[in-house]
Design an enzyme around this catalytic site. Structure first.
Site, PDB file in Angstrom:
ATOM      1  CD  GLU A   1     -51.025 -23.650  12.108  1.00  0.00           C
ATOM      2  OE1 GLU A   1     -50.439 -24.560  12.715  1.00  0.00           O
ATOM      3  OE2 GLU A   1     -50.663 -22.461  12.126  1.00  0.00           O
TER       4      GLU A   1
ATOM      5  CE1 TYR B   1     -42.270 -25.190  10.863  1.00  0.00           C
ATOM      6  CE2 TYR B   1     -42.124 -26.586  12.798  1.00  0.00           C
ATOM      7  CZ  TYR B   1     -42.846 -26.078  11.740  1.00  0.00           C
ATOM      8  OH  TYR B   1     -44.151 -26.460  11.572  1.00  0.00           O
TER       9      TYR B   1
ATOM     10  CG  HIS C   1     -44.057 -26.591   7.012  1.00  0.00           C
ATOM     11  ND1 HIS C   1     -44.815 -25.852   6.134  1.00  0.00           N
ATOM     12  CD2 HIS C   1     -44.748 -26.607   8.170  1.00  0.00           C
ATOM     13  CE1 HIS C   1     -45.916 -25.453   6.735  1.00  0.00           C
ATOM     14  NE2 HIS C   1     -45.913 -25.909   7.973  1.00  0.00           N
TER      15      HIS C   1
ATOM     16  CG  ASP D   1     -49.692 -24.451   7.875  1.00  0.00           C
ATOM     17  OD1 ASP D   1     -50.631 -24.640   8.654  1.00  0.00           O
ATOM     18  OD2 ASP D   1     -48.513 -24.769   8.139  1.00  0.00           O
TER      19      ASP D   1
ATOM     20  CG  ASP E   1     -46.764 -28.199  11.673  1.00  0.00           C
ATOM     21  OD1 ASP E   1     -46.517 -27.854  10.510  1.00  0.00           O
ATOM     22  OD2 ASP E   1     -47.752 -27.784  12.312  1.00  0.00           O
TER      23      ASP E   1
ATOM     24  CG  HIS F   1     -47.898 -18.964  12.536  1.00  0.00           C
ATOM     25  ND1 HIS F   1     -47.049 -19.487  13.485  1.00  0.00           N
ATOM     26  CD2 HIS F   1     -48.630 -20.012  12.092  1.00  0.00           C
ATOM     27  CE1 HIS F   1     -47.240 -20.776  13.603  1.00  0.00           C
ATOM     28  NE2 HIS F   1     -48.197 -21.118  12.774  1.00  0.00           N
TER      29      HIS F   1
ATOM     30  CG  HIS G   1     -51.563 -29.703  12.206  1.00  0.00           C
ATOM     31  ND1 HIS G   1     -52.372 -29.169  13.180  1.00  0.00           N
ATOM     32  CD2 HIS G   1     -50.614 -28.759  11.956  1.00  0.00           C
ATOM     33  CE1 HIS G   1     -51.915 -27.951  13.501  1.00  0.00           C
ATOM     34  NE2 HIS G   1     -50.863 -27.678  12.764  1.00  0.00           N
TER      35      HIS G   1
ATOM     36  CG  HIS H   1     -47.781 -26.430  16.537  1.00  0.00           C
ATOM     37  ND1 HIS H   1     -47.965 -25.081  16.429  1.00  0.00           N
ATOM     38  CD2 HIS H   1     -48.181 -26.960  15.367  1.00  0.00           C
ATOM     39  CE1 HIS H   1     -48.402 -24.779  15.214  1.00  0.00           C
ATOM     40  NE2 HIS H   1     -48.540 -25.915  14.552  1.00  0.00           N
TER      41      HIS H   1
HETATM   42 FE1  FEO Z   1     -49.157 -26.202  12.488  1.00  0.00          FE
HETATM   43 FE2  FEO Z   1     -47.568 -26.118   9.533  1.00  0.00          FE
HETATM   44  O1  FEO Z   1     -48.992 -25.924  10.690  1.00  0.00           O
END
Ligand code: FEO
Length: 394
Positions: A80, A191, A224, A82, A163, A22, A78, A144
């Protein structure tokens, strides 16, 4: 590319070097992984992509294995960056590929890439047959991001959870049963504490909903870190505990200090806590990792925060930490402030006020002493610690 379950392949990236995430908000001492999955059923389905710095390496590996032209559909759990960061590059090679995502997902994809692709909007319970397997989508709004969802691979009994249930953990194996459980849980709780704590009420409800579905689950593969292959429901049960005012019963003292006066108060308060049987940990905020501190606060039943007063307020490291504490919406914890001062002495009162505004139960009026505490004042610190311990257990 590694087959993790019949017809389901891991095609992600291990980022051994990553030390912040982030941007520079979150520390990642053990690196991370961006897990993307390829399902080779009658249809070939790619689930999630990887962070954009790795897009070429990622797409090249797919091209060699399956060829991009043979990917029939992409699921974006998702967006985001990443996980969705390589989408633009991937889509440039086969722009008509349908993208299965939530309504919020499509909106965010448009905002990120300013492209109009072939979106197929899915909701909880929607199912797509891909051959032997069905994909069942389960929305997880605000766990999230507004777009978050997970994909259940019916027939394989595998959950591709994005996530949720993940960890920033690059390791020599992809599977929980081949790794040090202690390291894995250190990263899993960090996390949760840092990224998911604000959403705990939603997570509790979502876990209840998932358990009520009674789905056979043999594997949980997050986006992840490590895949939960042995007893995968253990991490679901942990999330259920973590989502409900979690603490491990001890106290954490976090202070910052200019000339050791506030530090000496912290150590004396800790002695008082220990006299009353409360275990405690001490951290100097100015030389501690803020993400690790938030994890420690998550695990604590109560926190004591100390700062001397400078320019009518708290020291910088404490100010930043108090902001983070408020944003994380911790529940069911107690606290109090303390600190030394030279003339104005506002810091401990500010700490109590901000902790109270953050939902902490304030156990004692703030404790402060002028300049360096005397032996008598250090005794009062021990008494303060003892009274705090008694209230903590009350
Ligand atoms: Fe919410 Fe791993 O991105």
């Amino acid at each position: 590319m590694m087959e993790i379950k019949n017809k389901i392949f891991w095609c992600g990236i291990k980022d051994w070097e990553l030390r912040t995430f982030h941007g520079h908000e979150l520390s990642t001492h053990r690196g991370s992984t961006y897990n993307s999955y390829l399902i080779k059923d009658k249809k070939t389905v790619l689930v999630d992509t990887v962070w954009s710095p790795y897009k070429e390496e990622f797409v090249e590996a797919l091209e060699k294995d399956v060829e991009i032209k043979n990917i029939d559909m992409i699921v974006i759990n998702h967006i985001e960056p990443d996980h969705g960061g390589s989408l633009d590059y991937l889509m440039s090679l086969k722009p008509e590929t349908p993208i299965y995502c939530t309504r919020n997902g499509a909106e965010i994809i448009r905002k990120h890439f300013h492209k109009e692709w072939n979106f197929v909007i899915v909701k909880t319970g929607d199912t797509v047959n891909i051959g032997e397997y069905d994909l069942v989508f389960i929305e997880m709004p605000m766990i999230h991001w507004p777009d978050s969802m997970m994909t259940y691979v019916k027939g394989a009994a595998a959950v591709l959870s994005n996530d949720a249930f993940g960890q920033h953990f690059a390791a020599y194996s992809l599977f929980n049963d081949e790794l040090d459980e202690c390291e894995l849980y250190q990263e899993a709780i960090k996390y949760y504490a840092n990224i998911l704590t604000p959403f705990s009420p939603l997570i509790k409800k979502k876990v209840e909903q998932i358990k009520a579905l009674n789905l056979p689950i043999e594997m949980i593969a997050p986006a992840h870190g490590v895949i939960w292959r042995e007893n995968p429901m253990q991490i679901v049960e942990k999330y259920y505990q973590w989502a409900q005012d979690y603490n491990e019963g001890h106290a954490v003292l976090i202070y910052d200090t200019m000339y050791e006066a506030t530090k000496s108060m912290a150590y004396a308060i800790a002695e008082g806590l220990e006299i009353q049987g409360i275990k405690c940990k001490l951290f100097n905020a100015s030389i501690s990792d803020q993400s690790d501190l938030l994890t420690e606060i998550f695990k604590a039943k109560a926190i004591l925060i100390g700062s001397c007063t400078v320019n009518n307020t708290v020291l910088r490291s404490i100010s930043a930490l108090l902001e983070e504490i408020k944003a994380h919406k911790f529940k069911g914890k107690a606290g109090a402030g303390f600190g030394s001062y030279g003339w104005s002495g506002e810091a401990p009162r500010i700490i109590n006020r901000l902790l109270e505004e953050s939902g902490f139960r304030i156990l004692l009026e703030p404790l402060s002493f002028k300049y360096t505490p005397t032996a008598e004042e250090l005794k009062q610190c021990r008494d303060f610690g003892e009274r705090f311990a008694v209230s903590m257990n009350g």
